[in-house]
Motif scaffolding. Structure first.
Motif, PDB file in Angstrom:
ATOM      1  N   GLY A   6       0.791  -1.227   0.000  1.00  0.00           N
ATOM      2  CA  GLY A   6       0.000   0.000   0.000  1.00  0.00           C
ATOM      3  C   GLY A   6       0.823   1.276   0.000  1.00  0.00           C
ATOM      4  N   GLU A   7       2.098   1.176   0.342  1.00  0.00           N
ATOM      5  CA  GLU A   7       2.971   2.347   0.372  1.00  0.00           C
ATOM      6  C   GLU A   7       3.928   2.386  -0.822  1.00  0.00           C
ATOM      7  OE1 GLU A   7       4.741   2.871   4.214  1.00  0.00           O
ATOM      8  OE2 GLU A   7       2.881   2.344   5.211  1.00  0.00           O
ATOM      9  N   GLY A   8       3.707   1.514  -1.810  1.00  0.00           N
ATOM     10  CA  GLY A   8       4.509   1.526  -3.015  1.00  0.00           C
ATOM     11  C   GLY A   8       5.833   0.799  -2.908  1.00  0.00           C
ATOM     12  N   ARG A   9       6.008  -0.010  -1.864  1.00  0.00           N
ATOM     13  CA  ARG A   9       7.242  -0.793  -1.716  1.00  0.00           C
ATOM     14  C   ARG A   9       7.061  -2.160  -2.358  1.00  0.00           C
ATOM     15  NH1 ARG A   9       7.032   1.307   3.896  1.00  0.00           N
ATOM     16  NH2 ARG A   9       5.771  -0.535   4.206  1.00  0.00           N
ATOM     17  N   ALA A  10       8.131  -2.645  -2.977  1.00  0.00           N
ATOM     18  CA  ALA A  10       8.091  -3.969  -3.601  1.00  0.00           C
ATOM     19  C   ALA A  10       7.991  -5.034  -2.521  1.00  0.00           C
ATOM     20  CB  ALA A  10       9.352  -4.181  -4.430  1.00  0.00           C
ATOM     21  N   LEU A  29      16.717  -2.526 -16.006  1.00  0.00           N
ATOM     22  CA  LEU A  29      17.714  -1.509 -15.709  1.00  0.00           C
ATOM     23  C   LEU A  29      17.975  -1.582 -14.211  1.00  0.00           C
ATOM     24  CD1 LEU A  29      19.480   0.823 -16.662  1.00  0.00           C
ATOM     25  CD2 LEU A  29      17.561   2.351 -16.225  1.00  0.00           C
ATOM     26  N   CYS A  30      18.979  -2.369 -13.847  1.00  0.00           N
ATOM     27  CA  CYS A  30      19.263  -2.636 -12.436  1.00  0.00           C
ATOM     28  C   CYS A  30      20.724  -2.321 -12.142  1.00  0.00           C
ATOM     29  CB  CYS A  30      18.993  -4.104 -12.109  1.00  0.00           C
ATOM     30  SG  CYS A  30      17.321  -4.648 -12.529  1.00  0.00           S
ATOM     31  N   PHE A  31      20.981  -1.861 -10.941  1.00  0.00           N
ATOM     32  CA  PHE A  31      22.335  -1.568 -10.496  1.00  0.00           C
ATOM     33  C   PHE A  31      22.615  -2.395  -9.254  1.00  0.00           C
ATOM     34  CE2 PHE A  31      20.708   2.099 -12.699  1.00  0.00           C
ATOM     35  CZ  PHE A  31      21.735   2.417 -13.567  1.00  0.00           C
ATOM     36  N   TYR A  32      23.786  -3.013  -9.217  1.00  0.00           N
ATOM     37  CA  TYR A  32      24.149  -3.896  -8.115  1.00  0.00           C
ATOM     38  C   TYR A  32      25.543  -3.539  -7.601  1.00  0.00           C
ATOM     39  CZ  TYR A  32      20.542  -6.648 -10.447  1.00  0.00           C
ATOM     40  OH  TYR A  32      19.386  -7.060 -11.028  1.00  0.00           O
ATOM     41  N   ASP A  33      25.816  -3.902  -6.352  1.00  0.00           N
ATOM     42  CA  ASP A  33      27.184  -3.763  -5.855  1.00  0.00           C
ATOM     43  C   ASP A  33      27.909  -5.088  -6.101  1.00  0.00           C
ATOM     44  OD1 ASP A  33      26.487  -5.563  -3.816  1.00  0.00           O
ATOM     45  OD2 ASP A  33      26.204  -3.994  -2.327  1.00  0.00           O
ATOM     46  N   ALA A  34      29.150  -5.179  -5.639  1.00  0.00           N
ATOM     47  CA  ALA A  34      29.990  -6.348  -5.930  1.00  0.00           C
ATOM     48  C   ALA A  34      29.440  -7.647  -5.343  1.00  0.00           C
ATOM     49  CB  ALA A  34      31.410  -6.104  -5.414  1.00  0.00           C
ATOM     50  N   SER A  60      17.832  -9.755  -3.566  1.00  0.00           N
ATOM     51  CA  SER A  60      17.987  -8.366  -3.134  1.00  0.00           C
ATOM     52  C   SER A  60      16.746  -7.883  -2.389  1.00  0.00           C
ATOM     53  CB  SER A  60      18.257  -7.478  -4.347  1.00  0.00           C
ATOM     54  OG  SER A  60      18.429  -6.144  -3.969  1.00  0.00           O
ATOM     55  N   LEU A  61      15.580  -8.266  -2.870  1.00  0.00           N
ATOM     56  CA  LEU A  61      14.327  -7.900  -2.217  1.00  0.00           C
ATOM     57  C   LEU A  61      14.240  -8.544  -0.833  1.00  0.00           C
ATOM     58  CD1 LEU A  61      11.537  -6.509  -2.402  1.00  0.00           C
ATOM     59  CD2 LEU A  61      10.683  -8.602  -3.469  1.00  0.00           C
ATOM     60  N   ALA A  62      14.582  -9.828  -0.747  1.00  0.00           N
ATOM     61  CA  ALA A  62      14.511 -10.551   0.528  1.00  0.00           C
ATOM     62  C   ALA A  62      15.477  -9.971   1.558  1.00  0.00           C
ATOM     63  CB  ALA A  62      14.802 -12.032   0.310  1.00  0.00           C
ATOM     64  N   SER A  63      16.622  -9.460   1.101  1.00  0.00           N
ATOM     65  CA  SER A  63      17.607  -8.904   2.039  1.00  0.00           C
ATOM     66  C   SER A  63      17.279  -7.466   2.423  1.00  0.00           C
ATOM     67  CB  SER A  63      19.009  -8.972   1.429  1.00  0.00           C
ATOM     68  OG  SER A  63      19.103  -8.081   0.331  1.00  0.00           O
ATOM     69  N   GLY A  64      16.250  -6.885   1.808  1.00  0.00           N
ATOM     70  CA  GLY A  64      15.857  -5.518   2.122  1.00  0.00           C
ATOM     71  C   GLY A  64      16.711  -4.467   1.434  1.00  0.00           C
ATOM     72  N   GLU A  65      17.517  -4.882   0.474  1.00  0.00           N
ATOM     73  CA  GLU A  65      18.419  -3.948  -0.202  1.00  0.00           C
ATOM     74  C   GLU A  65      17.833  -3.332  -1.465  1.00  0.00           C
ATOM     75  OE1 GLU A  65      22.131  -5.901  -0.841  1.00  0.00           O
ATOM     76  OE2 GLU A  65      22.312  -6.506   1.249  1.00  0.00           O
ATOM     77  N   SER A  66      16.693  -3.802  -1.906  1.00  0.00           N
ATOM     78  CA  SER A  66      16.106  -3.302  -3.162  1.00  0.00           C
ATOM     79  C   SER A  66      15.530  -1.915  -2.992  1.00  0.00           C
ATOM     80  CB  SER A  66      14.978  -4.221  -3.630  1.00  0.00           C
ATOM     81  OG  SER A  66      15.484  -5.436  -4.064  1.00  0.00           O
ATOM     82  N   GLN A  67      15.708  -1.124  -4.016  1.00  0.00           N
ATOM     83  CA  GLN A  67      15.039   0.169  -4.119  1.00  0.00           C
ATOM     84  C   GLN A  67      14.357   0.189  -5.475  1.00  0.00           C
ATOM     85  OE1 GLN A  67      17.654   3.463  -3.476  1.00  0.00           O
ATOM     86  NE2 GLN A  67      18.427   2.630  -1.566  1.00  0.00           N
TER      87      GLN A  67
END
Length: 147
Positions: A6-10, A29-34, A60-67
């Motif tokens: 409801g707040e627009g978060r994946a 179009l995704c950006f990742y770290d090492a 990434s979503l499960a770890s809470g790192e996704s934006q």
């Protein structure tokens, strides 16, 4: 496809689901770290022997790192994964450029409009392209008033 709360978060991702839970697709179009290298190494190939970017995104979503960034009105994502879709994308860009008299993703224009380079630098960049439509565009751009 991405499902949003409801707040627009994946909250979930699914690749080509039969019944999408939203109208939002992950464009690719995704950006990742090492750390993505370790995640990719841990993946198992799909039934077709492919490693899926969706699986990396799910991690990434499960770890809470996704934006997530929603592409707004006036933006378009064009698939170019097949010869046919590449041709369709090229035709779309050609139509926009011809009808609007603008260039799509012109790095020199973007840099100029954002103040990274000045008019003299644009002229210098346009000089070797003077006989092309691209060079002409850069020089015309310097004369235009943008509202």
């Amino acid at each position: 496809m991405v499902e949003l709360d409801g707040e627009g978060r994946a909250v979930s991702l699914a690749e080509k689901p039969p019944q999408p839970r939203s109208r939002y697709a992950v464009t690719g179009l995704c950006f990742y770290d090492a750390s993505v290298v370790d995640v990719a190494r841990s993946l198992s190939p799909s039934a077709r022997g492919e490693l899926k970017i969706t699986d990396i995104n799910k991690d990434s979503l499960a770890s809470g790192e996704s934006q997530l960034q929603i592409m707004g009105r006036g933006m378009a994502w064009l698939d170019a994964g097949t010869h046919e879709s590449l041709l369709k994308a090229a035709t779309f860009i050609e139509s926009l450029e011809k009808r609007q008299g603008l260039k799509i993703a012109c790095p020199e224009e973007i840099a100029y409009r954002m103040g990274y380079i000045d008019a003299d630098q644009v002229r210098a960049l346009a000089a070797p392209l003077a006989k092309s439509g691209y060079g002409d565009h850069l020089l015309r751009m310097l004369e235009e008033v943008v509202l």
